[in-house]
Design a protein around this motif. Structure first.
Motif, mmCIF file in Angstrom:
data_model
loop_
_atom_site.group_PDB
_atom_site.id
_atom_site.type_symbol
_atom_site.label_atom_id
_atom_site.label_comp_id
_atom_site.label_asym_id
_atom_site.label_seq_id
_atom_site.Cartn_x
_atom_site.Cartn_y
_atom_site.Cartn_z
ATOM 1 N N LEU A 14 0.779 -0.566 -11.877
ATOM 2 C CA LEU A 14 1.247 -1.417 -12.969
ATOM 3 C C LEU A 14 1.763 -2.749 -12.433
ATOM 4 O O LEU A 14 1.613 -3.788 -13.093
ATOM 5 N N GLY A 15 2.356 -2.737 -11.242
ATOM 6 C CA GLY A 15 2.779 -3.994 -10.628
ATOM 7 C C GLY A 15 1.602 -4.923 -10.406
ATOM 8 O O GLY A 15 1.683 -6.133 -10.670
ATOM 9 N N THR A 16 0.491 -4.364 -9.917
ATOM 10 C CA THR A 16 -0.715 -5.165 -9.730
ATOM 11 C C THR A 16 -1.251 -5.670 -11.066
ATOM 12 O O THR A 16 -1.685 -6.824 -11.176
ATOM 13 N N VAL A 17 -1.229 -4.809 -12.069
ATOM 14 C CA VAL A 17 -1.731 -5.194 -13.398
ATOM 15 C C VAL A 17 -0.927 -6.361 -13.962
ATOM 16 O O VAL A 17 -1.487 -7.346 -14.456
ATOM 17 N N PHE A 18 0.401 -6.271 -13.874
ATOM 18 C CA PHE A 18 1.235 -7.358 -14.395
ATOM 19 C C PHE A 18 1.040 -8.640 -13.585
ATOM 20 O O PHE A 18 1.089 -9.746 -14.139
ATOM 21 N N GLY A 19 0.831 -8.485 -12.273
ATOM 22 C CA GLY A 19 0.557 -9.666 -11.463
ATOM 23 C C GLY A 19 -0.748 -10.332 -11.856
ATOM 24 O O GLY A 19 -0.829 -11.558 -11.977
ATOM 25 N N ALA A 20 -1.783 -9.525 -12.072
ATOM 26 C CA ALA A 20 -3.062 -10.070 -12.510
ATOM 27 C C ALA A 20 -2.939 -10.714 -13.887
ATOM 28 O O ALA A 20 -3.600 -11.718 -14.186
#
Length: 259
Positions: A14-20
């Motif tokens: 989810l951290g990667t998703v929010f970063g993207a």
């Protein structure tokens, strides 16, 4: 308990998703300051987690070895360092500022960028899996709070890693949806790696001290090689240093006081 594990292994993704997703809303003026602050905080969390959530439990689990209880922790730690060192020599070395490889417009170059970030994320997913496997076993001295805090720290660190793909792609003319998709795709390997590690925990239980310290070595390598240079670049680098101390303190307090 099952819900806690699922939440824990999904947090880094989810951290990667929010970063993207930053490609949809993040303005250029605030990007550098926010990136430095998040990177510094995540680095502090990961260093503290490497000590109290990984290395200390590894040595406690090896306490039967007496004065040599540090040997599995030291061996696993160096294995993690050397694994990431070899990985850095075989895949593109990336930084949030565009890096040495950059994000080209061609499909082949974009695929290489996604693959590189995914390979760097795999050890982090395995680290989460190892910690939750240790918690589920009840014998590694790992608390649910400590495992969750580690997942949260990696999730924070993954925020700029998602942006490293989506933001340059958008700047070069790709649509927001496509840029977001490629950024999100780079983090999909983490929950898969974590789940596979947990499923294999029954077979690797005797090696848990080595695996815990391997995860610690991999994370310390990421902090020293990627996060500290990133949080210290340019002017006002003290922002990253202060947030590093804050992240370290928060993780230490959570793991010791609530563990």
């Amino acid at each position: 308990m099952q819900g806690e594990v699922i939440r824990g292994i999904l947090l880094p993704f989810l951290g990667t998703v929010f970063g993207a997703a930053s490609v949809f809303f993040m303005g250029k003026g605030k990007k550098i300051f926010l990136r430095r602050a998040l990177t510094g905080f995540a680095a502090g969390v990961m260093v503290a987690a490497s000590i109290w959530s990984l290395l200390v439990p590894a040595m406690e689990r090896s306490s039967a070895m007496g004065r040599w209880a540090f040997v599995p922790a030291a061996a696993g730690f160096w294995a993690g360092i050397l694994f990431l060192l070899c990985l850095d020599r075989t895949v593109p070395h990336l930084h949030m500022n565009g890096g040495r490889e950059g994000a080209g417009g061609s499909l082949a170059r974009t695929t290489m960028l996604v693959l590189a970030v995914a390979l760097h994320n795999l050890p982090e997913g395995m680290a989460v899996g190892v910690v939750y496997a240790g918690w589920l076993s009840g014998e590694a001295g790992i608390s649910a709070t400590g495992a969750l805090a580690l997942s949260l720290g990696i999730a924070i660190q993954n925020f700029p890693e998602g942006a490293i793909i989506s933001m340059p792609l958008r700047a070069e003319g790709a649509g927001r949806g496509k840029a977001f998709w490629y950024g999100m795709l780079s983090g999909a390997v983490e929950p898969v790696g974590a789940a596979l590690t947990i499923l294999a925990a029954g077979y690797v239980a005797p090696f848990l001290p080595y695996l815990l310290s391997f995860a610690a070595g991999a994370m310390v390598y990421v902090v020293v090689e990627e996060l500290i240079p990133e949080m210290s670049e340019g002017s006002h680098s003290n922002v990253g240093s202060v947030l590093f101390a804050a992240g370290f303190t928060v993780m230490m307090a959570l793991d010791v006081a609530l563990g």
